[in-house]
Design a protein around this motif. Sequence first.
Motif, PDB file in Angstrom:
ATOM      1  N   SER A  47      38.877  50.421  28.872  1.00  0.00           N
ATOM      2  CA  SER A  47      39.200  49.390  29.268  1.00  0.00           C
ATOM      3  C   SER A  47      40.887  49.416  29.410  1.00  0.00           C
ATOM      4  N   GLN A  89      35.675  43.824  30.700  1.00  0.00           N
ATOM      5  CA  GLN A  89      34.605  44.086  29.761  1.00  0.00           C
ATOM      6  C   GLN A  89      34.010  42.883  29.157  1.00  0.00           C
ATOM      7  N   ASP A 168      33.644  47.154  34.117  1.00  0.00           N
ATOM      8  CA  ASP A 168      33.547  47.645  32.924  1.00  0.00           C
ATOM      9  C   ASP A 168      32.545  47.020  31.760  1.00  0.00           C
ATOM     10  N   GLU A 169      31.474  48.125  31.679  1.00  0.00           N
ATOM     11  CA  GLU A 169      30.227  47.793  30.782  1.00  0.00           C
ATOM     12  C   GLU A 169      29.750  46.555  31.540  1.00  0.00           C
TER      13      GLU A 169
HETATM   14 MG   LIG Z   1      36.174  48.737  26.690  1.00  0.00          MG
END
Ligand SMILES: [Mg+2]
Lengths: 506, 345, 301, 327
Positions: A47, A89, A168-169
């Motif tokens: 991240s 994220q 991000d995820e």
């Molecule tokens: Mg992360």
Amino acid sequence: MTEPEAILRMTGIRKEFPGVVALDDVDFRMFPGEVHALMGENGAGKSTLIKTLTGVHGIDAGTIELGGSAVSFAGPPEAQRAGVSTVYQEVNLCPNLSVAENIFIGREPRRFGRIHWAGMRRRAEVLLGALDLRLDVSAGLGSQSIAVQQMVAIARALDVSARVLVLDEPTSSLDAGEVEQLLKVLRSLREDGMAILFVSHFIDQVFAIADRMTVLRNGKLVGEYRTSDITPVELVTRMIGKELEVLDDLEESAHDRSDLAAAPVFLQADGLSRKGAVAPFSLEIRQGEVVGLAGLLGSGRTELARLLFGADHSDSGTLTVDGAVVPMRTPRAGMDHRIAFSPEDRKTEGLVGELTVRENIVLALQAARGWSRPLSRKRQDELAARYVAALDIRPTSPETLVRNLSGGNQQKVLLARWLITEPRLLILDEPTRGIDIGAKTEIQRLVAKLSGDGMAVLFISAELEEVLRLSHRVTVLRDRKVVAQLDNESLTADEIMSIIAEGSSA
Amino acid sequence: MTGHRLFWPIAALVALLLVDLAVKPSFFSVELRDGHLYGSLVDILRLGAPLILVGIGMTLVVATRGIDLSVGSVVAISGALACLHLSGLGDQNSVGGTLVAVAMALGLCLALGAWNGFLVAVLGIQPIIATLILMVAGRGIAQLITDGQIITITSGPFRAIGSGYLLTLPLSILIALVVFVLTSVLVRRSALGLLIEAVGGNPEASRLSGLRSGRLIWLVYVFGGLCAGVAGLMISANTSGADANHAGLWIELDAILALTIGGTQLTGGRFSLGGTVIGALLIQTLTTTVYTLGIPDTATLLVKAMVVLLVCLVQSPAFRAKVRRRRKSPPPAPADRPVKVEVSA
Amino acid sequence: GGGSDSAGGGAVTLGFSQVGAESGWRTANTKSVQESAKSAGIELKFSDAQQKQENQISAIRSFIQQKVKVIAFSPVVESGWDTVLKEAKTANIPVILTDRSVDSADKTLYKTFLGSDFVTEGKKAGTWLTKEFASATGDVNIVELQGTTGSAPANDRKKGFADAIAGQAKFKVVASQTGEFTRAKGKEVMEAFLKSQSKIDVLYAHNDDMALGAIEAIEAAGKKPGTDIKIVSVDAVKDGMQALADGKINYIVECNPLLGPQLMDLVKKVAAGQEVPTRIETEETEFDQAKAKEALPKRQY
Amino acid sequence: MSTLTRVKEYRPQQRHLPMIATLVLLVAAYGYGASQYPAFGSGQVVFNLFINYSWLLVVAIGMTFVILTGGIDLSVGSVVALSTVLSAELLTKHGWSAPAVIVLVLAVGALLGTGMGALIHYFEIQPFIATLVGLFFARGLCLTISTEAPSIDNAVFTSIAQTQIPLPGDSHVSISVVIALVVVVIAGYVLHYTRFGRTVYAVGGSEQSAVLMGLKVARTKVSVYALSGFCSALGGLLLVFYKLSGDPLSAIGTELDAIAAVVIGGTILSGGSGYVVGTVLGVLVLGMIQTLIDFDGTLSSWWTKIVIGALLFGFIVLQRLIARRAR
Ligand SMILES: [Mg+2]
Ligand SMILES: Nc1ncnc2c1ncn2[C@@H]1O[C@H](COP(=O)(O)OP(=O)(O)OP(=O)(O)O)[C@@H](O)[C@H]1O
Ligand SMILES: Nc1ncnc2c1ncn2[C@@H]1O[C@H](COP(=O)(O)OP(=O)(O)OP(=O)(O)O)[C@@H](O)[C@H]1O
Ligand SMILES: [Mg+2]
């Protein structure tokens, strides 16, 4: 072979935070028309790398080139204008605005210089439709489940015609269906020559979509690989720096229910319900039993769990604990009956970002003891230290502010908070959200062990395999209704999916 | 060193004192007059005491994401009730009578605090508006008690609270000190501090962690009321009279200012009682400075604005960072143009 | 329903808008108005403006709505009344000003002014000082405790005092700060003065409350108020008179709040349409320590 | 389509409940007044509400923007006073022309606001403190400019001040009322139909998110304070039209009235939710309370304060109860 010109090239990136070196001399590059996975354990620096790219954090050293020319963005707006569209994220949307607005704010469709609301709603419905999501787009975002919010964030990012798309995820709390849908969309974007940065802890997803992957460990670059040149096992080994032992032993222990039949019922719900959340349902959990909740996004798993804990109070039905009917109106009531609830949304419902890891870990236990019986500092330190070690929370200093932890590590802190209360029923809503496989197996083993020691567990996860692996019994929800409760002798994901599916056909 | 939370507030306070010293060397002179210390610094402590008290109470309220605008009125009410009772006494100098008066006043203040807490914690009214109610009505109540006149009292024991001395030190500052120490100990040795910071930091998360935030919030408002009450006694005792119209006017603003200077965020969460004390002293020093240096009172507010602004700026990490970047930014200047460096630096 | 009935059968209705209740003086003033209205059989509509001119204006508007016979008010400031006074005039309701005047160019907007002249008060204080120190040869160092910065009494009492001592170079105002008309501030500021000023001969306070606060400061500094430092102030409220009698204050210029009876006479006259003088100064005396002693017993406020 | 219908019958009501409740209470209060006091029923009483509070209304509108972003502006009262003092000073002492004065005053207000906004955003000084400094600063300027409160006899100002716009039922309103209502309409439009307006809500909802979503947070935050400064200055001008004088001590404590009005109007102090209409109602509530007290005319000074507090309490509690019921 000759490669095309890289669209994004980050070289020698270094980022220090007070006390931590988050990134140390990291190189990273992306090519048009590829999906590039960024891999690493919790706290590896993924991240942070993304945030240095989009100008959320300035870099201490290194260079960033976009489309061949050096850039250094002062902030997300600039990055966006330069064609880098990002989903961060933690869900970063405005809960007070409607779903549609969250997708379009900043780029609202306008007519005669004023915002064209109707048009905005229509376009929002179309966009979400592409992700297979149908909901009232003028409803407030705050009232949506975390998964819905994640989808909205993705939809927002997809809508801008970007050269580089950063996710991000994005799938951390999506279930198979949505993931498939999302990957489909990504593939078509890749066709159009977009460069996509994809972060996920789900190895299978990564291998399904990524052309190339870059691995980070403790803020350092491990290497860049073509998906075709590397096996999952090799990848994991590179991520965690050692071999990962698998969990077949767990499989066994999880599924033998022989002793459970005898075990006393700890909690029993009869016709419990809450308007607009879950239809009346009945459910019993025995001591030492792991009950898994399966269901699609928005099927009401979280709602159900909240009722058992007293986070919301029910409109009807009764709750029986140890054979005695109890009113469950506040979380406090739940805790008094030794029930613990780890919510799915760690940011808004879980952690207190301003407080340290230690303070967050002892919070629930301290609350239960009341203010007049403080845990001695020594006790606190020991508890913190134990669980920081057990769950491998990084950085290891229990005095770090939780808001400075990486997503996965935050999740671990939340888990630790409830484990130290030594509950008799542990309700885990998406406990492994955003957690790397190393820690995930750790947590699964822990759950198995705890249930072995007689703790009842209610386990919610968007990852069906995980549910199946851990639970003795699986309760299936659909449209806020409990539609089936199955003993998990040898259940398969497909069986569950078909149960969910057939309902919707019927 | 500069890392410590209290570094900048203390630095600011010291700086201000140095200015005084520079302009009026006599500012630091402290002598012994009829058995007690006498000097500007002593005044600052004595006059700062009420603000410190109110500030301490306010700090806890603010830590829970609240705010208490009513403290000023509570100050007035407390003084008014105490003086009313005293003025009715045959022998005002009787310690017993004084204690009763004090007890009555503080009792009422506890009740008023509870009222605020009730509005916020039970009815769920936004703190600023909930306490605004008592801020407005409270003045009226105070005037009702004094019948709009200034009740003058002669009670020695009572006056001691505001202008008395113990071991050559002003009693008021000693009281404030005791309250500060007790509160700090209570808050940090018990779990109160943690729970308060949690409630202020993330109410929903705290609720789901089983905190009884309602009770906590109630508690802090009651405590805030108590602190304001004691402050009220000091203020009225200091002038041996209850001035319902002016006692504690605008003290809520100064208190909030004090705790902000002390590094507590108005958005709740982390708090620092020590910081508040420093902040309060800073503000009192500023006031005394204005009088001592004979700054024309039309300019007083401008000066106050400037000082506060400066203090807040040096405290703001963002500001310091920007300044540092300024310093860094000019490229290493060629040796032949050193003048330019001077300018840019 | 029309307002005629509100005006009552024969009874005159008086709408009175008070500044607020910012001081004991003001409260005494209010009381006197309320009581004498009752005894004069005048129906009083009272409204407290909490120091806000806006409130006073809206109060006067509501009086006009209710068609009261006469409107009286003590202006919180001297300017800014023309508009609403015009409205009163068009509704032909006579207006009486009390305590403070207004600076309207058009004097027909109000029937009469009843009150005291702050400048004169300041002058009186100054004149006493010049007499008291007539023989003094060296410098006379004066410290001044002003009222609320920007308020009419503060401005005028400062001015009047300055005018009175202007002639003679030996009178030096060495320090002048606002004590906001309150005891607390009076004490706080005086404490500062006592430390910053090497020699103080006289304290001039714009009201008794500040003087009383200052007295405490002086005593705390180990000096004798009234002897070491001579004190002159304005108002003559009870506590002030007490201190004067006790010799802690040397001289007080009265500023009489008990306008009620006079006001009611005026109201009756004005309501009956009789002519009244356009400016009536309330009879006010000055007190030295001797006069204070005899006046004290029958002092109501 | 079905979703849209659901929107119509369900969502908005929820959000509008506080305002509807306030409106109901206002009407009730008016009814009560009319039944108790003769001449209260006349329409002019209502119009006087607007005439007397048009300036506060404008100030409160500016405050609404600030509070919607989760901020607060304590400086409004002082800025109002500064505007009155500036106007008086320039018109009477320096013989400026009316338009010039108006422009300058508005500019000064906006400038002060911008300054505070910059402090808040770029130096991360808490709004409460930055604007408290503004409060001290502006009030200080007032007193340094003049400690007197001179009258204004400028022809333009006087005519604006004393023109009465006749309305049916021999009642009338002032030009200021019209100005205030125009401001309300514009504000409502801006908040609902422009990107700036929506960004204001976004920042209030979650500033961090707003930043990450790439919204112009800096510009928005500074602008709302500039806007509030501008509105305060405009409010100051309306107050000048109202009183035709420049008083350095006027409008003390206005910030609290404005905040109270905004909050009573259903806006949440933490930001992100609220409406301009609510603010209008909030101001009317304060006005209604004052009017009831004026008409009663029997309250002593202290009972006045107590009753104001009590009525405030009553309004807020009833408002919540009604809102709860309707849920
Ligand atoms: Mg992360
Ligand atoms: N604002 C911050 N202040 C201090 N340290 C930080 C901050 N943000 C991140 N860190 C630290 O930087 C390191 C990398 O964090 P990062 O969020 O990049 O990890 P990650 O790879 O995204 O992990 P996860 O998979 O859990 O999201 C962590 O050790 C974290 O504690
Ligand atoms: N706090 C809330 N208030 C109102 N509605 C909610 C709330 N949380 C969720 N919902 C609605 O209820 C539905 C069920 O949410 P819930 O989170 O229980 O689903 P879930 O099965 O947990 O799915 P997910 O995997 O997204 O958590 C959501 O789709 C959302 O629209
Ligand atoms: Mg869920």
